[in-house]
Design a protein around this motif. Structure first.
Motif, short mmCIF file in Angstrom:
data_model
loop_
_atom_site.label_atom_id
_atom_site.label_comp_id
_atom_site.label_asym_id
_atom_site.label_seq_id
_atom_site.Cartn_x
_atom_site.Cartn_y
_atom_site.Cartn_z
N MET A 1 -33.86 76.18 37.81
CA MET A 1 -32.36 76.57 37.63
C MET A 1 -32.14 77.95 38.55
O MET A 1 -32.97 78.96 38.50
CB MET A 1 -32.05 77.04 36.22
CG MET A 1 -30.45 77.33 36.42
SD MET A 1 -30.33 77.75 34.38
CE MET A 1 -30.46 76.27 33.34
N LEU A 6 -28.60 81.02 35.93
CA LEU A 6 -29.29 81.49 34.52
C LEU A 6 -28.79 82.60 33.96
O LEU A 6 -28.27 82.81 32.69
CB LEU A 6 -30.59 81.88 35.00
CG LEU A 6 -31.65 81.90 33.93
CD1 LEU A 6 -32.91 81.34 34.32
CD2 LEU A 6 -31.98 83.32 33.32
N ILE A 9 -25.08 82.12 32.41
CA ILE A 9 -25.24 81.22 31.21
C ILE A 9 -25.68 82.11 30.10
O ILE A 9 -25.09 82.19 29.13
CB ILE A 9 -26.12 80.12 31.24
CG1 ILE A 9 -25.63 78.89 32.16
CG2 ILE A 9 -26.40 79.52 29.75
CD1 ILE A 9 -26.26 77.76 32.24
N THR A 10 -26.70 82.80 30.37
CA THR A 10 -27.12 83.94 29.43
C THR A 10 -26.13 84.84 28.78
O THR A 10 -26.01 85.18 27.71
CB THR A 10 -28.65 84.70 29.79
OG1 THR A 10 -29.28 83.53 30.46
CG2 THR A 10 -29.12 85.32 28.58
N ILE A 13 -23.72 83.12 26.73
CA ILE A 13 -23.98 82.97 25.47
C ILE A 13 -23.93 84.28 24.52
O ILE A 13 -23.62 84.38 23.41
CB ILE A 13 -25.72 82.42 25.27
CG1 ILE A 13 -25.85 81.03 26.01
CG2 ILE A 13 -26.11 82.47 23.79
CD1 ILE A 13 -25.02 80.12 24.78
N ALA A 14 -24.59 85.49 25.23
CA ALA A 14 -24.50 86.61 24.68
C ALA A 14 -23.09 86.86 24.25
O ALA A 14 -23.18 87.50 22.93
CB ALA A 14 -25.05 87.68 25.57
N GLY A 59 -18.36 77.25 12.54
CA GLY A 59 -17.86 76.23 11.97
C GLY A 59 -16.63 76.09 10.99
O GLY A 59 -15.95 75.16 11.07
#
Lengths: 329, 329
Positions: A1, A6, A9-10, A13-14, A59
């Motif tokens: 990748m 990378l 994406i990280t 997410i963070a 959720g």
């Protein structure tokens, strides 16, 4: 990748994990600063603050949106009624008797006033004639084709361009903060599903609406679902909490509407045990859109407006609170 | 963010993006190597292979699972019937007339054979008496409490421990490969929703089942949904494709069942335009579970078995294909 991907994406997410990091001012660019915008960002900051007293697990961050008049324009007539009228015109050659029979005669003559004078019964007849008697796949492709080409009688825009830019931002903002967004509309569920994912980012399984009965059938060994001229469910007023419960199975923490037809949904959400956000879009902008509320036959907001004021729900004043109404492109 | 966490998250994403990377042998540890397991991993590899002829975008990777007999045991009686019988016993003091009235008398005496002889009508009476007449919240908490404590009459295990370990692995494996997993059960939707997320990782909004009517009501100004003694929808046989269409709005590409009640769902999935996986769990293991098919009154698999063989659908032979049946703990 590759390294840039990378990191991206990280970082994504963070930010996602940190929820409140994106609850701030860069979101909602088409919203003017003020009470309405504040109530939204404040609510989102509270329910996404881990360890905070109002924290809600991702959720359970369910948000439900009415469609007509809340996510897109509903004047001068509901888009789905425009679709039904176009379909009646397209199908007329197969039904010569329509030329003499109301409400079809009026519909074919473009005499909308007569159609409306026929009331719910007339509209129902037009809907059934145009929405039933084919397979679900046939209907889906008809709806998809129509929405791709039909244009609004006043603005000349495609209907999917008459969605509210501030609400598109709100949908994206909520999803970026871990919300699952649903449509809960009085409109036909199968009329909306072919295009809601592309236009609103809401997939078919998160669309709730009114529906007619369908029946499973084997035709020459091939299974089809046939649409019957029989109402299954009206997802409006007291039907909205029922539809929400049936499809989602848990209570939303945020609900967005614009009419009395959304009142029970907002009441249902407000009655939850935790923090909730109940919001009405108030059509106040006769210049950029339409101004209507208590006296309108479409999207009447009367009882709901009183209750919203009494209970301190958020009321969006379209004229004041929105920098722009429709996407500019 | 700590470095280990960062690497772990990045790795998780990388695996998720690369789909097929986790489509291999480490998944499904409770499945013996053989045709059934192969058909699953082969299917998943095909539909997740980007650029391949059978590629399906993640949002469209819908998989539907029957519950009774497919995800958990359904012998000697459906779990929900055991729940209904327990509820009838618990409610009996409020209904003294039940002592003399069938099927309640038989239910209270534990005379299951008489109950069964009463047929569908008797079972329906027991279900309505135990499932209706309360709010949705009351019912949810009753079902939740019961499932947390009730035990299977033969094994003494909790019912939620009588789920099939290989199917739990299959659910997780599909989700790891971008599938959205749904339950499509003849069982009651509100009986399942309180525990499916914890047990199967399937949230309430992805559970489809049979349902009774509910009605919105304001009680002293507080909105409630009341469960009525009236059937809304039977999610079995030809009802399954209808329920799928109504809730999901698109055709699954994989479906899993164990009885003739699942046949129409499998037919519906098989009739899709792309590659699909249709799988029957065949109860062949009298020692570790139960062996039954064509002659069983519960979970009869007769017509479905013939069609599965004729069409080359996957048939799981529980005795041969599964290393273990239930989770060991």
């Amino acid at each position: 990748m590759n390294r840039f991907l990378l990191v991206a994406i990280t970082l994504g997410i963070a930010l996602g994990v940190a929820g409140q990091a994106i609850a701030q001012s860069s979101a909602l660019p088409s919203w003017n600063d003020g009470a309405a915008k504040n109530s939204i960002t404040h609510f989102v900051a509270r329910v996404t603050q881990q360890g905070g007293p109002d924290y809600v697990a991702p959720g359970e961050r369910i948000a439900t949106f009415d469609n007509d008049g809340t996510l897109w324009a509903e004047q001068p007539i509901y888009v789905q009624l425009a679709f039904a009228l176009d379909r009646v015109r397209a199908l007329a050659p197969l039904h010569p008797q329509w030329e003499k029979k109301q409400p079809f005669k009026a519909a074919l003559e473009g005499d909308l006033e007569s159609v409306m004078r026929g009331g719910e019964h007339a509209i129902l007849e037009l809907l059934m004639a145009s929405h039933a008697g084919m397979t679900t796949e046939e209907f889906e492709s008809t709806a998809r084709d129509w929405i791709a080409t039909a244009r609004h009688p006043k603005t000349g825009r495609r209907y999917t361009e008459m969605v509210y830019q501030p609400m598109l931002e709100l949908l994206a903002y909520l999803r970026a903060n871990g919300f699952k967004t649903f449509i809960v509309s009085g409109g036909g569920i199968e009329f909306m599903r072919p295009w809601t994912e592309e236009v609103y980012g809401i997939p078919p399984e998160q669309v709730i609406g009114s529906s007619i009965e369908t029946e499973f059938e084997l035709r020459d060994g091939k299974p089809v679902l046939v649409r019957l001229a029989e109402i299954h469910f009206i997802d409006d007023e007291a039907g909205k909490p029922v539809g929400i419960h049936r499809h989602i199975g848990r209570r939303p923490i945020a609900a967005f509407g614009n009419s009395d037809g959304d009142l029970q949904m907002l009441q249902w959400v407000a009655a939850g045990s935790g923090k909730s956000l109940c919001l009405y879009v108030h059509h106040t902008d006769a210049e950029r859109e339409w101004a209507y509320d208590r006296e309108s036959s479409i999207g009447r907001l009367d009882e709901g407006l009183d209750e919203a004021k009494a209970r301190g729900w958020t009321i969006v004043d379209m004229k004041q609170d929105w920098k722009s109404i429709f996407p500019s492109h």
